[in-house]
Design an enzyme around this catalytic site. Sequence first.
Site, PDB file in Angstrom:
ATOM      1  N   ASP A  13       0.863  -1.378  -0.108  1.00  0.00           N
ATOM      2  CA  ASP A  13       0.003   0.025   0.063  1.00  0.00           C
ATOM      3  C   ASP A  13       0.846   1.249   0.169  1.00  0.00           C
ATOM      4  O   ASP A  13       0.538   2.373   0.670  1.00  0.00           O
ATOM      5  CB  ASP A  13      -0.864   0.050   1.152  1.00  0.00           C
ATOM      6  CG  ASP A  13      -1.996  -1.219   1.408  1.00  0.00           C
ATOM      7  OD1 ASP A  13      -2.225  -1.751   0.291  1.00  0.00           O
ATOM      8  OD2 ASP A  13      -1.893  -1.727   2.424  1.00  0.00           O
ATOM      9  N   LYS A  16       2.295   2.190  -5.139  1.00  0.00           N
ATOM     10  CA  LYS A  16       3.032   1.551  -6.191  1.00  0.00           C
ATOM     11  C   LYS A  16       2.348   1.777  -7.604  1.00  0.00           C
ATOM     12  O   LYS A  16       2.684   1.817  -8.651  1.00  0.00           O
ATOM     13  CB  LYS A  16       3.200   0.223  -6.251  1.00  0.00           C
ATOM     14  CG  LYS A  16       4.130  -0.600  -5.406  1.00  0.00           C
ATOM     15  CD  LYS A  16       4.454  -1.866  -5.091  1.00  0.00           C
ATOM     16  CE  LYS A  16       3.337  -2.481  -4.437  1.00  0.00           C
ATOM     17  NZ  LYS A  16       3.030  -2.238  -3.222  1.00  0.00           N
ATOM     18  N   GLY A  40      -3.837  -4.609  -4.723  1.00  0.00           N
ATOM     19  CA  GLY A  40      -4.722  -3.364  -5.343  1.00  0.00           C
ATOM     20  C   GLY A  40      -3.800  -2.410  -5.745  1.00  0.00           C
ATOM     21  O   GLY A  40      -2.890  -1.995  -4.931  1.00  0.00           O
ATOM     22  N   HIS A  41      -3.780  -1.839  -7.081  1.00  0.00           N
ATOM     23  CA  HIS A  41      -3.270  -0.677  -7.599  1.00  0.00           C
ATOM     24  C   HIS A  41      -4.166   0.277  -7.980  1.00  0.00           C
ATOM     25  O   HIS A  41      -5.120  -0.147  -8.635  1.00  0.00           O
ATOM     26  CB  HIS A  41      -2.323  -1.111  -8.656  1.00  0.00           C
ATOM     27  CG  HIS A  41      -1.122  -1.782  -8.179  1.00  0.00           C
ATOM     28  ND1 HIS A  41      -0.084  -2.051  -9.064  1.00  0.00           N
ATOM     29  CD2 HIS A  41      -0.556  -2.065  -6.960  1.00  0.00           C
ATOM     30  CE1 HIS A  41       0.876  -2.908  -8.383  1.00  0.00           C
ATOM     31  NE2 HIS A  41       0.385  -2.570  -7.022  1.00  0.00           N
ATOM     32  N   GLN A 223       2.063  -6.340  -3.178  1.00  0.00           N
ATOM     33  CA  GLN A 223       2.219  -6.082  -1.539  1.00  0.00           C
ATOM     34  C   GLN A 223       3.454  -5.722  -1.373  1.00  0.00           C
ATOM     35  O   GLN A 223       3.961  -4.591  -2.063  1.00  0.00           O
ATOM     36  CB  GLN A 223       2.319  -7.724  -1.042  1.00  0.00           C
ATOM     37  CG  GLN A 223       0.896  -8.277  -0.917  1.00  0.00           C
ATOM     38  CD  GLN A 223       0.742  -9.469  -1.975  1.00  0.00           C
ATOM     39  OE1 GLN A 223       1.651  -9.963  -2.664  1.00  0.00           O
ATOM     40  NE2 GLN A 223      -0.366  -9.721  -2.598  1.00  0.00           N
TER      41      GLN A 223
END
Length: 429
Positions: A13, A16, A40-41, A223
């Site tokens: 988080d 990225k 998640g991005h 991650q």
Amino acid sequence: MANVTVVGAQWGDEGKGKIVDWLSVRADVVARFQGGHNAGHTLVVGNETYKLSLMPSGVVRGKLSVIGNGVVVDPWAFRDEKARLEAQGVTITADTVKVAETAALILPVHRELDALRENRDDGGAIGTTRRGIGPAYEDKVGRRAIRVVDLADPEGLTRKVSDLLHHHNALRRGYGQPEFQAGDLIEQLKDIAPVILPHMSPVWRDLGAAIRAGEKVLFEGAQGALLDVDHGTYPFVTSSNTVAAQAAAGCGVGPKAVGYVLGIVKAYTTRVGEGPFPTELLDADGQKLGERGHEFGVVTGRKRRCGWFDAVLVRQTVQFGGIDGIAFTKLDVLDGFDELKICTAYELDGEIIDRLPADRLQQARVKPVYETHKGWSESTRGARSWADLPAEAVKYVRRVEELIGAPVAMLSTSPEREDVILMTDPFLG
């Protein structure tokens, strides 16, 4: 031109998505090398926001996007994410998105096992996303996984599903759950196969050809390094290696292809789920960081735990992750704090130490040793040069560089892609 590998240098988080998007414009190929759809991005492109979890970020830019063999693939999540992105105008074809033929699949039985384990009532939950990532990796290592290529062989698939369920149904009986029916799973796989098979490819060959042709490859990690199964805060980790070295094994390229390693580092520290967090703030400052940083998981929506910047942890990840430079993100979240703290060491049972111990009980006992810095009242949001930053903000960034032993290559000052102060172009090393 060097290839670039982007990895999170904290607990994930770190922002990225924006950095990978910024770099993907300059890359020819973007490749995922580990994890699954638990990562998640968020990409903000103009007025459009894209939320990605399995697809490489380059897909939004029309770049060749590769899902490597080190990724575990939920074909139903792939289908849903593809449909969602196509509804936003993104073109996804077999030529633009390739999935490794040897990638292991995440199946419904994996998701159910993940949830059964997380629902245990003895306080031993890990805090997973319940998406079946860990059980899928277990089956991969246990040599019973169903892989993408297996979908192309209906006869062989029947035998392989039987082998898989021989293991899983024993576990399900132990949990007091009904057995999973082989026929049901086989029908589900046959139904989803036409979605994933057109994208199947020997991606090691695709990437090798791109590298030999001099194309720039961006390897995209998921991650963060502190969730690495070997180097993270075990057992509160993910089930794969999240460090840059995995880019080679997870895509089928040589270690030299990893190129420049860019570690993404948030200007403070956050964590989702269970596990140690020495600098966690449970006070008004922690609440302020969470609110200003919009600290909610892209995939799960879970609120992130927040704390001051931990230089001890990032110094570790820089070393074992082989990080050449960092992208420092979310500096603007610190605007308006009267004072800021940076953790420079830990106290463990009366002794000052310079690393996080590997022992779980010792990790729980460490106390942060802080140095205090003067904050700034001016806004850093949207700054695109060092001259735009308050003097105290510059001092804060420079002190972080000293403490972690790595230079700031990029400084992000907002979610907008172009709000970046560039010190070193990672593709030029």
